[in-house]
Design an enzyme around this catalytic site. Structure first.
Site, PDB file in Angstrom:
ATOM      1  N   TYR A  56       0.895  -1.013   0.419  1.00 26.51           N
ATOM      2  CA  TYR A  56       0.323   0.275  -0.045  1.00 26.51           C
ATOM      3  C   TYR A  56       0.961   1.215  -0.368  1.00 26.51           C
ATOM      4  CZ  TYR A  56      -4.360  -2.898   1.693  1.00 26.51           C
ATOM      5  OH  TYR A  56      -4.971  -4.249   1.011  1.00 26.51           O
ATOM      6  N   HIS A 121      -0.968 -12.146   1.092  1.00 27.32           N
ATOM      7  CA  HIS A 121      -2.177 -11.421  -0.007  1.00 27.32           C
ATOM      8  C   HIS A 121      -2.299 -11.776  -0.985  1.00 27.32           C
ATOM      9  CE1 HIS A 121      -2.509  -6.603  -0.429  1.00 27.32           C
ATOM     10  NE2 HIS A 121      -3.343  -6.683  -0.932  1.00 27.32           N
ATOM     11  N   SER A 200     -13.615  -4.175   1.630  1.00 27.15           N
ATOM     12  CA  SER A 200     -14.664  -3.044   0.581  1.00 27.15           C
ATOM     13  C   SER A 200     -15.897  -3.858   0.977  1.00 27.15           C
ATOM     14  CB  SER A 200     -14.054  -3.117  -0.683  1.00 27.15           C
ATOM     15  OG  SER A 200     -13.422  -2.893  -1.268  1.00 27.15           O
ATOM     16  N   PRO A 201     -16.159  -4.063   2.425  1.00 24.27           N
ATOM     17  CA  PRO A 201     -18.095  -3.682   2.615  1.00 24.27           C
ATOM     18  C   PRO A 201     -18.793  -3.170   2.220  1.00 24.27           C
ATOM     19  CG  PRO A 201     -16.893  -3.512   4.127  1.00 24.27           C
ATOM     20  CD  PRO A 201     -15.458  -3.279   3.478  1.00 24.27           C
ATOM     21  N   GLY A 205     -17.465   2.264  -2.136  1.00 25.19           N
ATOM     22  CA  GLY A 205     -17.931   3.424  -2.042  1.00 25.19           C
ATOM     23  C   GLY A 205     -19.091   3.844  -2.736  1.00 25.19           C
ATOM     24  N   PHE A 207     -22.053   2.643  -1.319  1.00 24.95           N
ATOM     25  CA  PHE A 207     -22.974   2.386  -0.683  1.00 24.95           C
ATOM     26  C   PHE A 207     -22.728   4.205   0.498  1.00 24.95           C
ATOM     27  CE2 PHE A 207     -23.062  -1.900  -1.398  1.00 24.95           C
ATOM     28  CZ  PHE A 207     -23.652  -2.368  -1.873  1.00 24.95           C
TER      29      PHE A 207
END
Length: 327
Positions: A56, A121, A200-201, A205, A207
């Site tokens: 990251y 990962h 990413s629940p 973005g 939601f």
């Protein structure tokens, strides 16, 4: 914040965790101070499980996180990852030497001697997962990591990994927007006593209070290459998302909180892992842990967003190379 166990015999952590990929410009620019304030606010909300990776921002997320860990290490369950190289010709490397180098680099950048949960990962094609598990088990025996995690794997890979040693967590994208884990990983984790950490629940973005505008994505925005945001798919997806947002508000919730509540309803072993640099957004995410959905509400949500509703693949060709497919 309700607590959930991070794998068999693992620590109890908040049902909502915090991913740090957004802190290094994945979805737009931010500042280190904004990120540090967000982490501090999250801790006060009960979000005590922080997730990062050596790739990251090419290590910048871990370096930033180290500033927070200097004063809050004893209150944080820390996760990081290895196995991605960012080399287009050899994007994944699970060799013992590479994983050792990656772990030592992460420990140095994070300013710690021990990482509580360490993920592979991405699994390198062609390398037996049993061999990779042996490397991770050596790290554990040396005291440099606590528990072992795997990311974006198939159920068969989990089964083989478990034959070599315990797996505390599997990280997969899972939301009302992406439901592939229901085809085996969700159930496999439950059988193994492993946590399913759903990244990413809130669907990249979608939601949020205001759905994203693909025309406004910057050059570095990860969503640029995702087919679901393409002109031929996004209008259809937006129509469904608008109906869901209206349903959430009619029930007194933000769309994000309701989306998180749905993810957490899938099993007591599921932990939601949103990534945000916004305190306001993380408050909405954390609110989802306090919502109990009835069978009737779950059925109503299923009517609005039935399984497989999203138009377009979740990843484009380049990003599809790493996650294992199993359907």
């Amino acid at each position: 914040m309700q607590k959930r166990r991070l794998g068999q015999g693992g620590p109890m952590v908040g049902a909502v965790a915090l991913g740090t990929m957004n802190f290094v410009g994945t979805y737009g620019e931010t500042t280190p101070d904004d990120a540090l304030r967000c982490m501090e606010a999250c801790l006060e909300m009960g979000v005590d499980h922080l997730d990062t990776s050596n790739v990251y921002g090419m290590g910048r997320a871990e370096e930033l996180l180290s500033r927070f860990l200097k004063i809050r290490r004893d209150r944080v369950v820390l996760a990081s990852k290895c196995g991605i190289t960012r080399n287009p010709e050899h994007p994944f490397d699970n060799s013992p030497d590479h994983m050792r180098q990656a772990l030592e680099g992460s420990l140095r950048r994070l300013g710690v001697e021990h990482i509580d949960l360490y993920y592979l990962h991405r699994h390198e094609p062609g390398r037996p997962i049993e061999e990779v598990m042996q490397t991770l088990l050596r790290f554990r025996d040396e005291g440099k990591i606590g528990a072992i995690g795997l990311s974006e794997i198939a159920p068969g890979t989990l089964e083989r990994a478990l034959s070599a040693g315990p797996v505390a967590a599997v990280q997969s994208e899972y939301s009302l927007w992406t439901r592939q884990p229901e085809l085996g990983i969700l159930q496999g984790c439950a059988r193994a006593g492993a946590a399913l950490v759903a990244f990413s629940p809130v669907g990249r973005g979608v939601f949020g209070d205001t759905p994203p505008d693909p025309n406004a994505f910057g050059d570095r925005d990860l969503r640029q290459g995702m087919p679901r945001f393409a002109p031929e798919n996004w209008p259809r997806n937006l129509a469904r998302l608008t109906k869901f947002a209206d349903y959430a508000r009619d029930h007194g919730h933000s769309p994000a909180a309701l989306a998180i509540a749905w993810v957490l309803s899938r099993g007591d072993h599921v932990i939601a892992l949103p990534g945000s640099r916004s305190i306001a957004h993380m408050r909405q995410n954390a609110d989802g842990a306090a919502i109990s959905l009835t069978h009737a509400q779950l059925a109503e949500i299923e009517t609005i967003l039935p399984v497989g509703w999203a138009h377009g693949a979740r990843y484009g060709e380049a990003m599809s190379r790493g996650p294992q497919t199993y359907c």
